[in-house]
Design an enzyme around this catalytic site. Structure first.
Site, PDB file in Angstrom:
ATOM      1  N   SER A   1      -5.940   3.421   4.350  1.00  0.00           N
ATOM      2  CA  SER A   1      -5.504   2.595   3.220  1.00  0.00           C
ATOM      3  C   SER A   1      -6.659   1.948   2.476  1.00  0.00           C
ATOM      4  CB  SER A   1      -4.517   1.515   3.706  1.00  0.00           C
ATOM      5  OG  SER A   1      -3.669   1.108   2.686  1.00  0.00           O
TER       6      SER A   1
ATOM      7  N   SER B   1       0.790  -1.237   0.000  1.00  0.00           N
ATOM      8  CA  SER B   1       0.000   0.000   0.000  1.00  0.00           C
ATOM      9  C   SER B   1       0.820   1.284   0.000  1.00  0.00           C
ATOM     10  CB  SER B   1      -0.955   0.014   1.193  1.00  0.00           C
ATOM     11  OG  SER B   1      -2.051  -0.845   0.952  1.00  0.00           O
TER      12      SER B   1
ATOM     13  N   LYS C   1       0.203   3.739  -2.731  1.00  0.00           N
ATOM     14  CA  LYS C   1      -0.878   4.726  -2.659  1.00  0.00           C
ATOM     15  C   LYS C   1      -0.323   6.149  -2.543  1.00  0.00           C
ATOM     16  CE  LYS C   1      -4.615   1.874  -0.706  1.00  0.00           C
ATOM     17  NZ  LYS C   1      -4.137   0.535  -0.395  1.00  0.00           N
TER      18      LYS C   1
END
Length: 421
Positions: free
Chosen positions: A175, A120, A123
């Site tokens: 997230s 993640s 991101k």
């Protein structure tokens, strides 16, 4: 000196001239071969990266001839400035890096260009593209497809309306994979969003990075490095929408059933580390634990990245805190630099006359890095080839000259013998 010895010396000089040109390229290639993850991340532990039926896995990203950020950053072990203290014990990450956000100095690292999976932390790259292209007050409507993403999820509602600012907060604090899909749609759809993310990475000089999902879920071809994640985070912090969202400990978000819910940042350092200014965690089975975070003390801002780490015996964010302490205790010197953009190709010099030989010179430079490509004599190219040729030509001329001299002597001796008969 006898002719045979002179010929041998000339040939040795010609060969040595070419041989000494080769180490720049060949030594790096040999070093790359010894670095287990120079081209690709470790093999996956599950089926998440198996190509779909009828499709091939993407080819590995090209490895730049010279390490981005400095030669030492091409090393795959521990990289420290001279006379530095050893880093703290208990760091489980397979790759990590410490750098100064403002100066770009890389303070210390371990296999910084080793290719790993981002999970993640990718991101951050998506958020950077969003902050660049979309207004924070723009209202976006979630779709059923957004709500059906593999979670972690914020909990979007099909038909629910959210501002880009709220979605950024959901993306960075908790997230949300559903949020990542929604923002990717707003950027023109997932394929277009990925093109924009990868173009942004390349523009920054993050040449180890390939985003294959907007959320960081594993898929064929995914790749990044500790160096790249630091570079991307540094770039993202220049956007106010990102910098404001990443430092929030909590934020209100529209609830599925009306009203609001409270989002809590999953970056533990915000509440526990003095001077923390934001960070992003990540995890998948293939990537293991990943983390990027930053802190400021006495006007100095540091970023730390850990990839493929473990939570035992110390939580990944606590490992990051130990590395930040270590970095703040070190001086301003470093082992490399976070670049301010991708290397640019060298400008071509156009002659007023057509010359077919210029195509050979052009072919020796790659369009991606602007650096000479390896040739038969290493990376130095045509000048060394010419020097070797000159040495060889000198040896040949020496041989011909000596042969003619011997023939002349033989003729004179024959004539003298004939006269004496």
């Amino acid at each position: 000196m006898p002719f045979t010895k002179r010929l041998i010396v000339a040939l040795v000089l010609a060969t040595a001239t070419a041989a000494f040109a080769a180490p720049t390229g060949t030594a790096q290639q040999a070093a790359s071969a010894q670095c287990a993850n120079r081209e690709t991340p470790p093999p996956p532990v599950d089926t998440s990266e198996q190509p779909a039926p009828g499709q091939k896995a993407p080819t590995p990203l090209e490895v730049p001839e010279k390490p981005i950020g400095g030669d030492r950053l091409g090393e795959c072990g521990l990289i420290l400035p001279p006379n530095s203290a050893q880093p703290p014990s208990g760091i489980t990450a397979a790759s990590w890096l410490l750098a100064d956000i403002d100066s770009g100095a890389v303070i210390a690292a371990y296999d910084p260009h080793g290719r790993q999976r981002p999970a993640s932390v990718i991101k951050v790259l998506l958020a950077m593209v969003v902050a660049k292209e979309l207004r924070g007050d723009l209202v976006v409507t979630a779709s059923a497809e957004d709500t059906q993403q593999e979670c972690t999820c914020v909990g979007l509602k099909d038909g629910g309306q959210y501002t880009v600012r709220q979605l950024l907060q959901g993306l960075l604090l908790t997230s949300g994979n559903d949020v990542a899909h929604t923002l990717a749609r707003q950027l023109g759809g997932v394929p277009n969003a990925l093109r924009k993310m990868n173009a942004m990475a390349k523009e920054l000089g993050a040449l180890d990075t390939r985003a294959v999902t907007p959320s960081g879920l594993d898929a064929p071809g995914t790749s990044t490095s500790a160096y790249d994640v630091a570079l991307i985070f540094r770039g993202a912090m220049k956007y106010d929408e990102f910098a404001q969202a990443i430092k929030l400990q909590q934020a209100q978000f529209p609830g599925r059933n009306g009203g609001t819910i409270m989002l809590t940042n999953d970056n533990r350092l915000l509440a526990s580390y003095q001077g923390a200014i934001g960070g992003k965690t990540g995890f998948t089975d293939d990537s293991q634990h990943t983390y990027v975070g930053a802190a400021e003390r006495n006007g100095r801002r540091l970023v730390v990245v850990l990839l493929r780490g473990q939570q035992q015996p110390t939580h990944i964010t606590n490992q990051a805190a130990k590395l930040l302490d270590y970095g703040f205790a070190m001086g301003p010197g470093g082992v490399g630099k976070l670049v301010d953009g991708a290397p640019q190709p060298k400008p071509k010099v156009t002659s007023t006359q057509e010359n077919t030989e210029t195509s050979n010179d052009t072919a020796a430079t790659t369009s991606d890095t602007g650096r000479p490509s390896p040739t038969a004599f290493g990376t130095v190219g045509l000048p060394i080839t010419a020097a070797a040729g000159i040495g060889l030509l000198a040896a040949i001329l020496l041989y011909i000259r000596n042969k003619r001299a011997k023939a002349a002597r033989a003729r004179r001796q024959a004539a003298q013998a004939a006269q004496g008969v």
